[in-house]
Enzyme design. Structure first.
Site, PDB file in Angstrom:
ATOM      1  N   GLN A 232       0.818  -1.221   0.000  1.00 21.22           N
ATOM      2  CA  GLN A 232       0.000   0.000   0.000  1.00 21.22           C
ATOM      3  C   GLN A 232       0.846   1.264   0.000  1.00 21.22           C
ATOM      4  OE1 GLN A 232      -2.876  -0.289   3.175  1.00 21.22           O
ATOM      5  NE2 GLN A 232      -3.979  -1.959   2.195  1.00 21.22           N
ATOM      6  N   LEU A 291      12.896   2.931  -6.472  1.00 23.24           N
ATOM      7  CA  LEU A 291      13.950   2.129  -7.106  1.00 23.24           C
ATOM      8  C   LEU A 291      15.007   1.643  -6.115  1.00 23.24           C
ATOM      9  CD1 LEU A 291      12.591   3.289  -9.667  1.00 23.24           C
ATOM     10  CD2 LEU A 291      14.846   3.496 -10.662  1.00 23.24           C
ATOM     11  N   GLU A 316      16.226  30.197 -15.648  1.00 20.56           N
ATOM     12  CA  GLU A 316      15.000  30.840 -16.158  1.00 20.56           C
ATOM     13  C   GLU A 316      14.168  31.432 -15.029  1.00 20.56           C
ATOM     14  OE1 GLU A 316      14.192  31.605 -18.983  1.00 20.56           O
ATOM     15  OE2 GLU A 316      15.269  30.298 -20.370  1.00 20.56           O
ATOM     16  N   PHE A 336      10.956  42.036  -3.990  1.00 16.30           N
ATOM     17  CA  PHE A 336      12.236  41.505  -4.479  1.00 16.30           C
ATOM     18  C   PHE A 336      13.420  42.010  -3.660  1.00 16.30           C
ATOM     19  CE2 PHE A 336       9.497  41.345  -8.236  1.00 16.30           C
ATOM     20  CZ  PHE A 336       9.684  40.033  -8.611  1.00 16.30           C
TER      21      PHE A 336
HETATM   22  P1  TGC Z   1      11.077  45.389 -13.992  1.00 14.80           P
HETATM   23  O1  TGC Z   1      11.381  46.803 -13.595  1.00 14.80           O
HETATM   24  O2  TGC Z   1       9.939  44.666 -13.371  1.00 14.80           O
HETATM   25  O3  TGC Z   1      10.883  45.321 -15.586  1.00 14.80           O
HETATM   26  C1  TGC Z   1      11.805  45.912 -16.478  1.00 14.80           C
HETATM   27  C2  TGC Z   1      11.117  45.987 -17.834  1.00 14.80           C
HETATM   28  O4  TGC Z   1      10.835  44.654 -18.278  1.00 14.80           O
HETATM   29  C3  TGC Z   1       9.412  44.465 -18.413  1.00 14.80           C
HETATM   30  N1  TGC Z   1       9.139  43.105 -17.925  1.00 14.80           N
HETATM   31  C4  TGC Z   1       8.788  42.107 -18.724  1.00 14.80           C
HETATM   32  N2  TGC Z   1       8.540  42.078 -20.040  1.00 14.80           N
HETATM   33  C5  TGC Z   1       8.191  40.903 -20.568  1.00 14.80           C
HETATM   34  N3  TGC Z   1       8.088  39.780 -19.833  1.00 14.80           N
HETATM   35  C6  TGC Z   1       8.340  39.765 -18.509  1.00 14.80           C
HETATM   36  N4  TGC Z   1       8.255  38.635 -17.806  1.00 14.80           N
HETATM   37  C7  TGC Z   1       8.699  40.973 -17.892  1.00 14.80           C
HETATM   38  N5  TGC Z   1       9.015  41.331 -16.628  1.00 14.80           N
HETATM   39  C8  TGC Z   1       9.279  42.637 -16.661  1.00 14.80           C
HETATM   40  C9  TGC Z   1       8.789  45.547 -17.583  1.00 14.80           C
HETATM   41  O5  TGC Z   1       7.497  45.859 -18.055  1.00 14.80           O
HETATM   42  C10 TGC Z   1       9.767  46.679 -17.803  1.00 14.80           C
HETATM   43  O6  TGC Z   1       9.525  47.204 -19.114  1.00 14.80           O
HETATM   44  P2  TGC Z   1       9.791  48.757 -19.466  1.00 14.80           P
HETATM   45  O7  TGC Z   1       9.236  48.911 -20.836  1.00 14.80           O
HETATM   46  O8  TGC Z   1       9.061  49.552 -18.426  1.00 14.80           O
HETATM   47  O9  TGC Z   1      11.280  48.955 -19.424  1.00 14.80           O
HETATM   48  O10 TGC Z   1      12.390  44.546 -13.809  1.00 14.80           O
HETATM   49  P3  TGC Z   1      13.204  44.186 -12.503  1.00 14.80           P
HETATM   50  O11 TGC Z   1      14.621  44.577 -12.712  1.00 14.80           O
HETATM   51  O12 TGC Z   1      12.483  44.700 -11.288  1.00 14.80           O
HETATM   52  O13 TGC Z   1      13.179  42.581 -12.537  1.00 14.80           O
HETATM   53  C11 TGC Z   1      12.136  41.816 -12.185  1.00 14.80           C
HETATM   54  C12 TGC Z   1      12.557  40.310 -12.078  1.00 14.80           C
HETATM   55  C13 TGC Z   1      13.303  40.030 -10.780  1.00 14.80           C
HETATM   56  C14 TGC Z   1      11.270  39.518 -12.113  1.00 14.80           C
HETATM   57  C15 TGC Z   1      13.473  39.932 -13.272  1.00 14.80           C
HETATM   58  O14 TGC Z   1      14.699  40.555 -13.165  1.00 14.80           O
HETATM   59  C16 TGC Z   1      13.689  38.433 -13.413  1.00 14.80           C
HETATM   60  O15 TGC Z   1      12.894  37.740 -14.020  1.00 14.80           O
HETATM   61  N6  TGC Z   1      14.829  37.879 -12.865  1.00 14.80           N
HETATM   62  C17 TGC Z   1      15.205  36.492 -13.106  1.00 14.80           C
HETATM   63  C18 TGC Z   1      16.346  36.431 -14.085  1.00 14.80           C
HETATM   64  C19 TGC Z   1      16.266  35.206 -14.955  1.00 14.80           C
HETATM   65  O16 TGC Z   1      15.259  34.526 -15.079  1.00 14.80           O
HETATM   66  N7  TGC Z   1      17.352  34.915 -15.677  1.00 14.80           N
HETATM   67  C20 TGC Z   1      17.353  33.843 -16.627  1.00 14.80           C
HETATM   68  C21 TGC Z   1      18.574  33.912 -17.525  1.00 14.80           C
HETATM   69  S1  TGC Z   1      18.426  32.955 -19.010  1.00 14.80           S
HETATM   70  C22 TGC Z   1      18.453  31.363 -18.522  1.00 14.80           C
HETATM   71  O17 TGC Z   1      18.423  31.034 -17.392  1.00 14.80           O
HETATM   72  C23 TGC Z   1      18.488  30.349 -19.609  1.00 14.80           C
HETATM   73  S2  TGC Z   1      18.537  28.749 -18.988  1.00 14.80           S
HETATM   74  C24 TGC Z   1      18.644  27.755 -20.331  1.00 14.80           C
HETATM   75  C25 TGC Z   1      17.340  27.147 -20.740  1.00 14.80           C
HETATM   76  O18 TGC Z   1      16.300  27.825 -20.796  1.00 14.80           O
HETATM   77  O19 TGC Z   1      17.310  25.965 -20.996  1.00 14.80           O
HETATM   78  P1  FAD Z   2      21.423  34.104  -7.390  1.00 18.66           P
HETATM   79  O1  FAD Z   2      20.624  35.118  -8.115  1.00 18.66           O
HETATM   80  O2  FAD Z   2      22.675  34.542  -6.731  1.00 18.66           O
HETATM   81  O3  FAD Z   2      20.488  33.395  -6.321  1.00 18.66           O
HETATM   82  C1  FAD Z   2      20.986  32.572  -5.253  1.00 18.66           C
HETATM   83  C2  FAD Z   2      19.804  32.246  -4.328  1.00 18.66           C
HETATM   84  O4  FAD Z   2      19.285  33.467  -3.786  1.00 18.66           O
HETATM   85  C3  FAD Z   2      18.636  31.575  -5.061  1.00 18.66           C
HETATM   86  O5  FAD Z   2      18.005  30.655  -4.215  1.00 18.66           O
HETATM   87  C4  FAD Z   2      17.704  32.741  -5.325  1.00 18.66           C
HETATM   88  O6  FAD Z   2      16.341  32.365  -5.514  1.00 18.66           O
HETATM   89  C5  FAD Z   2      17.897  33.544  -4.039  1.00 18.66           C
HETATM   90  N1  FAD Z   2      17.471  34.926  -4.250  1.00 18.66           N
HETATM   91  C6  FAD Z   2      18.000  35.856  -5.089  1.00 18.66           C
HETATM   92  N2  FAD Z   2      17.290  37.005  -5.015  1.00 18.66           N
HETATM   93  C7  FAD Z   2      16.305  36.786  -4.125  1.00 18.66           C
HETATM   94  C8  FAD Z   2      15.244  37.579  -3.608  1.00 18.66           C
HETATM   95  N3  FAD Z   2      15.047  38.845  -4.017  1.00 18.66           N
HETATM   96  N4  FAD Z   2      14.431  37.030  -2.683  1.00 18.66           N
HETATM   97  C9  FAD Z   2      14.598  35.757  -2.272  1.00 18.66           C
HETATM   98  N5  FAD Z   2      15.576  34.950  -2.720  1.00 18.66           N
HETATM   99  C10 FAD Z   2      16.407  35.466  -3.629  1.00 18.66           C
HETATM  100  N6  FAD Z   2      21.738  32.273 -17.888  1.00 18.66           N
HETATM  101  C11 FAD Z   2      21.748  32.888 -19.117  1.00 18.66           C
HETATM  102  O7  FAD Z   2      21.715  34.111 -19.211  1.00 18.66           O
HETATM  103  N7  FAD Z   2      21.771  32.127 -20.246  1.00 18.66           N
HETATM  104  C12 FAD Z   2      21.806  30.771 -20.233  1.00 18.66           C
HETATM  105  O8  FAD Z   2      21.820  30.122 -21.289  1.00 18.66           O
HETATM  106  C13 FAD Z   2      21.815  30.110 -18.951  1.00 18.66           C
HETATM  107  N8  FAD Z   2      21.910  28.752 -18.889  1.00 18.66           N
HETATM  108  C14 FAD Z   2      22.063  28.162 -17.654  1.00 18.66           C
HETATM  109  C15 FAD Z   2      22.328  26.784 -17.595  1.00 18.66           C
HETATM  110  C16 FAD Z   2      22.534  26.177 -16.356  1.00 18.66           C
HETATM  111  C17 FAD Z   2      22.870  24.710 -16.302  1.00 18.66           C
HETATM  112  C18 FAD Z   2      22.420  26.933 -15.160  1.00 18.66           C
HETATM  113  C19 FAD Z   2      22.600  26.278 -13.821  1.00 18.66           C
HETATM  114  C20 FAD Z   2      22.151  28.275 -15.226  1.00 18.66           C
HETATM  115  C21 FAD Z   2      21.992  28.910 -16.462  1.00 18.66           C
HETATM  116  N9  FAD Z   2      21.791  30.298 -16.555  1.00 18.66           N
HETATM  117  C22 FAD Z   2      21.779  30.916 -17.786  1.00 18.66           C
HETATM  118  C23 FAD Z   2      21.858  31.127 -15.354  1.00 18.66           C
HETATM  119  C24 FAD Z   2      20.569  31.102 -14.524  1.00 18.66           C
HETATM  120  O9  FAD Z   2      19.554  31.831 -15.151  1.00 18.66           O
HETATM  121  C25 FAD Z   2      20.906  31.659 -13.136  1.00 18.66           C
HETATM  122  O10 FAD Z   2      21.675  30.666 -12.465  1.00 18.66           O
HETATM  123  C26 FAD Z   2      19.676  32.017 -12.336  1.00 18.66           C
HETATM  124  O11 FAD Z   2      19.008  33.120 -12.915  1.00 18.66           O
HETATM  125  C27 FAD Z   2      20.015  32.358 -10.863  1.00 18.66           C
HETATM  126  O12 FAD Z   2      21.068  33.248 -10.783  1.00 18.66           O
HETATM  127  P2  FAD Z   2      22.331  32.912  -9.820  1.00 18.66           P
HETATM  128  O13 FAD Z   2      22.789  31.537 -10.149  1.00 18.66           O
HETATM  129  O14 FAD Z   2      23.279  34.025  -9.954  1.00 18.66           O
HETATM  130  O15 FAD Z   2      21.730  32.864  -8.367  1.00 18.66           O
END
Ligand code: TGC
Ligand code: FAD
Length: 343
Positions: A232, A291, A316, A336
């Protein structure tokens, strides 16, 4: 591998024009789910190529840039990457230090990016940099002087994915390589919406693969004179996993339908990414317990998925960042950063 994915129309499949397939968002999602049932690295490659590099050019590029890059990227004869994250700037890309400064008819880029999927493989890197006029995207081509993309080693997750640094030392990029249609963080964040949507679906595939492996194992592995599926406690785990996978699938499907109707919001994508990445992480962990000792080996896919999902949970937008994005959508209050007086 990239050209095989191109032949299957999986690279940028939800984009239209320029010879691209123009599939529905739901069809794209199902493709992500099936790819990630194999390995998250495979879906990651497609996400970065189609939803990040190609989408950035498709959405924010010039006609010349679209015609130059999109057909080859779709075919997989060329590879793209997306450079947003930096060593000191992950969750908070607004703090980026990479900078582009105008220089005659071009730009000089300095800075570094980290954790860039496909970075060392890429023919073109979409690099986001701060400028006097806001954040802008630049198409940095491999071989440009001052640009290098060393591979990062030692990952215990997404081992089938190439992850790299991007180093930019006085790289001169012509203005024709600047994405002309966006000058704000909205540029990269809009691309993230696309890739996050693919993850909502992708992780359902990884979770399903773990569930299926656990079910098959439970039916055949015997202890105390009976298949472990007859206990179960095991059945309860199987039921929980099946329910979670199905819920994740239905969430992805509904978001896909909203996206096809152009009604999806970034907060809904955040909710989906957060919920399904959590779901897949939990399912993979439960599957591994079924497993037993075999669960820690590469003979079964479960621990490989489990390790991959640690990256997916973090990239992301981390779980915490998506929690705060949804929290802000619900309350209207951004949480944030600590209030200025508390820093
Ligand atoms: P904020 O002031 O809120 O916004 C700045 C400008 O961006 C616009 N905006 C968006 N537009 C489209 N989609 C969204 N989801 C948007 N969020 C915000 C917003 O309207 C504004 O536009 P404008 O015209 O007024 O300039 O920005 P903030 O600096 O306060 O940031 C907010 C926050 C924390 C949510 C953002 O920085 C965030 O999402 N942080 C996470 C970073 C992240 O996800 N990095 C990923 C890197 S790439 C990656 O990981 C690839 S992995 C590989 C794979 O996918 O397999
Ligand atoms: P940090 O931002 O330093 O975060 C560390 C910890 O603090 C996390 O738990 C986070 O949630 C927490 N934290 C941060 N801010 C806050 C807050 N305000 N409140 C509460 N908790 C918070 N990036 C690209 O641009 N392009 C790519 O192609 C890409 N590919 C990737 C592939 C892999 C395998 C990995 C691991 C990462 C990749 N990334 C890429 C980067 C990825 O997007 C970042 O690792 C991610 O956005 C987190 O950033 P960081 O690692 O600097 O962690």
């Amino acid at each position: 591998m990239p050209t095989a994915l191109g032949e299957l129309d999986l690279l940028g499949m939800h984009l239209s024009g320029y010879g691209l397939p123009g599939s529905s968002a739901v069809a794209y999602g199902i493709a992500c789910m099936e790819l990630e049932a194999g390995d998250s690295a495979l879906r990651s490659f497609c996400s970065v190529q189609g939803s990040l590099a190609m989408f950035a050019i498709w959405k924010w590029g010039s006609e010349e840039q679209k015609e130059k890059w999109l057909p080859g990227l779709a075919a997989g004869t060329e590879i793209g990457c997306f450079g947003l994250t930096e060593p000191d700037s992950g969750s908070d890309p607004a703090s980026m230090k990479t900078r582009a400064v105008r220089d005659g008819d071009g730009w000089i880029l300095n800075g570094s990016k980290m954790w860039i999927t496909s970075g060392s493989l890429a023919d073109v890197a979409v690099v986001w940099a701060a400028t006097d006029d806001g954040v802008q995207g630049f198409l940095v081509e491999s071989g440009m002087e001052g640009f290098s993309a060393p591979e990062m080693h030692g990952k215990l997750s997404l081992r089938a994915s190439v992850t790299s640094e991007l180093i930019l030392e006085d790289v001169r990029v012509p203005d024709e390589n600047r994405l002309p249609e966006v000058q704000s963080l909205k540029g990269p964040l809009s691309c993230l919406n696309e890739a996050r949507y693919g993850i909502v679906w992708g992780v359902v595939g990884a979770a399903r693969s773990c569930y299926e492996a656990a079910l098959e194992y439970a039916m055949t592995r015997e202890q105390f004179g009976a298949p472990i599926a007859s206990f179960q406690l095991t059945q309860e785990k199987l039921v929980e996993m099946a329910t979670k996978v199905q819920q994740g699938y239905l969430l992805a499907l509904q978001l896909g339908r909203l996206k096809d109707e152009e009604r999806i919001t970034p907060a809904q994508v955040s909710m989906g990414k957060r919920a399904n990445a959590r779901m897949a992480r939990e399912v993979s962990s439960t599957a591994r317990t079924i497993l037993g000792g075999n669960g820690v080996t590469l003979e079964y896919p479960v621990m490989r998925h489990m390790n991959n999902l640690e990256s997916v949970y973090t990239y992301e937008g981390t779980d915490e960042i998506h929690t705060l994005s949804v929290g802000m959508a619900l309350t209207g209050i951004p949480a944030f950063a600590p209030p200025a007086g508390d820093r």
